[in-house]
Motif scaffolding. Structure first.
Motif, PDB file in Angstrom:
ATOM      1  N   ILE A   1       5.476   4.333  -7.783  1.00 30.72           N
ATOM      2  CA  ILE A   1       4.540   4.235  -6.674  1.00 30.72           C
ATOM      3  C   ILE A   1       3.791   5.545  -6.549  1.00 30.72           C
ATOM      4  N   ASP A   2       2.497   5.467  -6.463  1.00 31.44           N
ATOM      5  CA  ASP A   2       1.671   6.654  -6.286  1.00 31.44           C
ATOM      6  C   ASP A   2       2.052   7.341  -4.976  1.00 31.44           C
ATOM      7  N   PRO A   3       2.487   8.616  -5.027  1.00 31.69           N
ATOM      8  CA  PRO A   3       2.878   9.301  -3.793  1.00 31.69           C
ATOM      9  C   PRO A   3       1.772   9.333  -2.736  1.00 31.69           C
ATOM     10  N   ASP A   4       0.496   9.352  -3.185  1.00 30.42           N
ATOM     11  CA  ASP A   4      -0.601   9.412  -2.220  1.00 30.42           C
ATOM     12  C   ASP A   4      -0.789   8.101  -1.467  1.00 30.42           C
ATOM     13  N   LEU A   5      -0.226   7.002  -2.004  1.00 34.26           N
ATOM     14  CA  LEU A   5      -0.447   5.692  -1.393  1.00 34.26           C
ATOM     15  C   LEU A   5       0.759   5.162  -0.625  1.00 34.26           C
ATOM     16  N   ILE A   6       1.939   5.796  -0.780  1.00 38.02           N
ATOM     17  CA  ILE A   6       3.152   5.242  -0.192  1.00 38.02           C
ATOM     18  C   ILE A   6       3.051   5.127   1.321  1.00 38.02           C
ATOM     19  N   PHE A   7       2.497   6.156   1.972  1.00 39.70           N
ATOM     20  CA  PHE A   7       2.332   6.087   3.420  1.00 39.70           C
ATOM     21  C   PHE A   7       1.348   4.987   3.800  1.00 39.70           C
ATOM     22  N   PHE A   8       0.237   4.940   3.089  1.00 38.20           N
ATOM     23  CA  PHE A   8      -0.823   4.015   3.479  1.00 38.20           C
ATOM     24  C   PHE A   8      -0.444   2.564   3.247  1.00 38.20           C
ATOM     25  N   ILE A   9       0.427   2.286   2.267  1.00 37.67           N
ATOM     26  CA  ILE A   9       0.791   0.900   1.973  1.00 37.67           C
ATOM     27  C   ILE A   9       1.803   0.359   2.980  1.00 37.67           C
ATOM     28  N   PHE A  10       2.850   1.133   3.235  1.00 33.07           N
ATOM     29  CA  PHE A  10       3.983   0.604   3.989  1.00 33.07           C
ATOM     30  C   PHE A  10       3.975   0.961   5.475  1.00 33.07           C
ATOM     31  N   LEU A  11       3.668   2.206   5.808  1.00 31.78           N
ATOM     32  CA  LEU A  11       3.877   2.649   7.185  1.00 31.78           C
ATOM     33  C   LEU A  11       2.975   1.994   8.227  1.00 31.78           C
ATOM     34  N   PRO A  12       1.646   1.886   8.026  1.00 34.27           N
ATOM     35  CA  PRO A  12       0.804   1.361   9.101  1.00 34.27           C
ATOM     36  C   PRO A  12       1.231  -0.008   9.630  1.00 34.27           C
ATOM     37  N   PRO A  13       1.423  -1.016   8.776  1.00 33.53           N
ATOM     38  CA  PRO A  13       1.819  -2.319   9.345  1.00 33.53           C
ATOM     39  C   PRO A  13       3.214  -2.304   9.960  1.00 33.53           C
ATOM     40  N   ILE A  14       4.159  -1.533   9.381  1.00 33.79           N
ATOM     41  CA  ILE A  14       5.510  -1.482   9.936  1.00 33.79           C
ATOM     42  C   ILE A  14       5.494  -0.866  11.324  1.00 33.79           C
ATOM     43  N   LEU A  15       4.778   0.241  11.499  1.00 29.38           N
ATOM     44  CA  LEU A  15       4.695   0.896  12.808  1.00 29.38           C
ATOM     45  C   LEU A  15       3.900   0.049  13.797  1.00 29.38           C
TER      46      LEU A  15
ATOM     47  N   LEU B   1      -4.046  -7.098  11.133  1.00 32.08           N
ATOM     48  CA  LEU B   1      -3.532  -6.402   9.954  1.00 32.08           C
ATOM     49  C   LEU B   1      -4.469  -5.267   9.548  1.00 32.08           C
ATOM     50  N   VAL B   2      -5.772  -5.554   9.535  1.00 27.59           N
ATOM     51  CA  VAL B   2      -6.751  -4.528   9.172  1.00 27.59           C
ATOM     52  C   VAL B   2      -6.737  -3.389  10.181  1.00 27.59           C
ATOM     53  N   GLU B   3      -6.522  -3.730  11.456  1.00 27.96           N
ATOM     54  CA  GLU B   3      -6.533  -2.709  12.511  1.00 27.96           C
ATOM     55  C   GLU B   3      -5.479  -1.637  12.254  1.00 27.96           C
ATOM     56  N   SER B   4      -4.299  -2.040  11.801  1.00 26.38           N
ATOM     57  CA  SER B   4      -3.241  -1.056  11.568  1.00 26.38           C
ATOM     58  C   SER B   4      -3.658  -0.050  10.502  1.00 26.38           C
ATOM     59  N   TYR B   5      -4.283  -0.526   9.438  1.00 26.19           N
ATOM     60  CA  TYR B   5      -4.710   0.382   8.378  1.00 26.19           C
ATOM     61  C   TYR B   5      -5.909   1.235   8.796  1.00 26.19           C
ATOM     62  N   LEU B   6      -6.838   0.641   9.533  1.00 26.66           N
ATOM     63  CA  LEU B   6      -8.018   1.403   9.965  1.00 26.66           C
ATOM     64  C   LEU B   6      -7.646   2.524  10.921  1.00 26.66           C
ATOM     65  N   LEU B   7      -6.735   2.251  11.852  1.00 25.44           N
ATOM     66  CA  LEU B   7      -6.308   3.295  12.783  1.00 25.44           C
ATOM     67  C   LEU B   7      -5.676   4.451  12.024  1.00 25.44           C
ATOM     68  N   TYR B   8      -4.823   4.139  11.073  1.00 24.15           N
ATOM     69  CA  TYR B   8      -4.159   5.185  10.296  1.00 24.15           C
ATOM     70  C   TYR B   8      -5.188   5.974   9.480  1.00 24.15           C
ATOM     71  N   TRP B   9      -6.069   5.264   8.815  1.00 23.13           N
ATOM     72  CA  TRP B   9      -7.064   5.909   7.957  1.00 23.13           C
ATOM     73  C   TRP B   9      -8.004   6.796   8.766  1.00 23.13           C
ATOM     74  N   ALA B  10      -8.493   6.298   9.907  1.00 24.53           N
ATOM     75  CA  ALA B  10      -9.437   7.070  10.726  1.00 24.53           C
ATOM     76  C   ALA B  10      -8.811   8.375  11.202  1.00 24.53           C
TER      77      ALA B  10
ATOM     78  N   LEU C   1       0.737   8.515  14.918  1.00 19.59           N
ATOM     79  CA  LEU C   1       0.524   8.428  16.367  1.00 19.59           C
ATOM     80  C   LEU C   1      -0.649   7.519  16.700  1.00 19.59           C
ATOM     81  N   ALA C   2      -1.673   7.522  15.862  1.00 16.29           N
ATOM     82  CA  ALA C   2      -2.818   6.637  16.097  1.00 16.29           C
ATOM     83  C   ALA C   2      -2.398   5.173  16.020  1.00 16.29           C
ATOM     84  N   VAL C   3      -1.592   4.830  15.028  1.00 17.71           N
ATOM     85  CA  VAL C   3      -1.118   3.452  14.879  1.00 17.71           C
ATOM     86  C   VAL C   3      -0.219   3.064  16.048  1.00 17.71           C
TER      87      VAL C   3
END
Length: 527
Positions: free
Chosen positions: A51-65, A220-229, A239-241
């Motif tokens: 798993i790409d270390p740069d993507l691990i947070f973005f793939i799993f954490l936003p929807p779980i949180l 689903l998109v909202e969780s990723y957008l909040l994290y990304w922004a 904290l944003a998520v």
């Protein structure tokens, strides 16, 4: 990719089957998943999961949180915010500091910055593991609220520590004034972006002609957008998520239809189950590869296991000490907000043992460890990366196996809790039903007096509701009655299935009626 697909599908099937087994054995499924992943990893010929270390947070954490923020009771979080805040921030920092000092002292070449990195990674307890265990034991609602609230917020505090530690390791310096400024921006910016984003998403839901599928996709998109922004402006995406999820969840009735809520619940349960399952399976699958990395670095396996066991003991001890400190401070300064006020003093001071023993590690620790970059900004290899990964995996494995397997026994056999002041679940639900019936009668009579209802069936509706309040036993459905009713609903479904084959009635209408029966079955199962 085509070679990896069958393995991933088999992995998902294995996760589902293991969860079924865990449910039957009454064991938290993350424990069995980690063990299964470890056993599967020894099968020769299996593809290596990278798993790409740069993507691990973005793939799993936003929807779980995000899902965790939707599931938690915000009212209970506000009620117990002092002790939740203590565990989510002070205890996490104390745990990270203790691990940093011990690691710096015992591990050769381990700097204080690397110690803080390891401490930040392993300090947050895992909400999934604790929640899976609590399914099989009963604890007071106040204690459950503290554990849920802590698990939601401690991820953010621990990841802030991880971020500062990575900066210090990469630059070789730590500027206190800059760190304080960055810390406040990460907290305030993350919460602000979450609240603003949540408000904008509510407006979008209200103004766009959405239906249930599009609402679910939006969430689903909202969780990723909040994290990304938040991450784009270097504030806390976690904290944003969390903030955005809490803001949206408390207003879900204002912008989501009933169909969106019903279907969304099933979607999110399935999605989070699969994501968590994959993460816990990866914990077991990745251990052999980490061991190879240790051997390449010249670190004996026995020594690495000792470090992992040492950090595990430190985490358990510091969490218990912190639990006592937090509870004693709460009892002394704010006794009215002590969780479990129905407990005796002996049990009150036994409570930190339980809180301290709930510190299983899991998803967030794994994600944080895997996100460590392979190299420093200058291009040289990241120091002690394999050792940090191994210690993290060992801590997760030890806490899941030792604490996870013994926690239910401790709760059941310690006689720790006294539920005298807490209404039984059936009575609490009946109380809510009675309130609803009284309000329904009041509303119907008010409409009747104003002449807003001229329906001839209105009085019949009022009579029915008044009968329910005068005969409360009729609000309660016995297990035998429930079983009979469920069998009736199943017979109705079978009839409609046959009707669909034997008549010219459009199948759409048959399916619509079956859906109504499905909703009724779910309602009855919740009684």
């Amino acid at each position: 990719m085509h070679e990896l697909l069958p393995f991933m599908l088999a992995l998902i099937i294995a996760i589902v089957l293991i969860e079924m087994l865990a449910e039957k054995l009454k064991i938290a499924y993350p424990i069995l998943l980690v063990v299964a992943g470890l056993l599967i990893s020894f099968i020769p010929g299996l593809p290596t999961i990278q798993i790409d270390p740069d993507l691990i947070f973005f793939i799993f954490l936003p929807p779980i949180l995000f899902e965790a923020a939707w599931s938690i009771s915000f009212k209970e979080m506000k009620k117990w915010w002092r002790i939740i805040g203590s565990f989510a921030f002070l205890v996490v920092f104390f745990s990270a500091l203790t691990v940093a000092l011990i690691a710096n002292y015992f591990i050769p070449g381990f700097t204080l910055a690397l110690g803080f990195l390891l401490g930040g990674i392993v300090s947050p307890p895992d909400a999934v593991s604790t929640g899976a265990i609590m399914k099989f034991v009963r604890i007071p609602k106040s204690t459950a609220a503290v554990l849920e609230g802590e698990s939601l917020l401690n991820d953010a505090s621990s990841l802030i520590i991880v971020r500062f530690a990575l900066v210090a390791i990469g630059t070789g310096q730590f500027i206190f004034q800059t760190a304080i400024t960055d810390f406040f921006w990460m907290v305030i910016g993350g919460i602000g972006i979450g609240l603003l984003g949540g408000w904008l998403f509510i407006q979008a839901h209200k103004r766009l002609p959405t239906d249930a599928p599009s609402d679910i996709v939006f969430t689903l998109v909202e969780s990723y957008l909040l994290y990304w922004a938040a991450e784009q402006v270097h504030s806390s995406g976690v904290l944003a998520v969390v903030a955005g999820g809490l803001f949206l969840s408390t207003r879900r009735l204002s912008f989501l239809s009933s169909a969106s809520r019903i279907k969304g619940l099933s979607f999110w349960e399935a999605l989070i189950f699969i994501l968590n399952g994959i993460v816990f399976m990866i914990i077991g699958l990745a251990l052999p590869e980490i061991v190879k990395g240790l051997r390449a670095d010249g670190i004996p396996l026995r020594t690495a296991i000792f470090y992992g066991a040492l950090v595990t003991v430190i985490l358990i001890a510091t969490r218990m000490i912190s639990s006592y400190a937090a509870l004693i401070a709460t009892v002394l300064f704010r006794p009215s907000v002590t969780p479990g006020r129905g407990l005796s003093w002996r049990r009150i001071f036994a409570l930190p043992l339980l809180l301290g023993w709930t510190g299983m590690r899991g998803v967030v620790s794994l994600a944080a460890a895997l996100s460590i970059p392979l190299t420093l900004p200058g291009g040289e290899a990241f120091p002690h990366r394999n050792l940090i990964l191994f210690v993290t995996f060992t801590v997760i494995l030890f806490t899941l196996l030792i604490q996870g397997l013994t926690l239910p026994l401790i709760i059941e056999r310690s006689n720790l809790f006294d539920y005298g002041r807490e209404l039984p679940e059936d009575e609490a639900k009946m109380k809510v039903k009675n309130h609803l019936v009284v309000e329904t009668i009041r509303l119907l009579k008010e409409k009747q007096k104003k002449g807003q209802y001229d329906d001839p069936h209105l009085q019949k509706m009022i009579d029915q509701w008044e009968y329910k309040i005068s005969q409360p036993e009729h609000l309660r459905m016995t297990e035998q009655t429930k079983q009979n009713y469920l069998e009736l609903l199943e017979s109705q479904r079978q009839f409609l299935s046959k009707l669909n084959k034997d008549t010219e009635v459009h199948e759409e209408y048959i399916n619509w009626q079956i859906y109504q029966i499905d909703l009724e079955e779910e309602r009855v199962r919740l009684l």
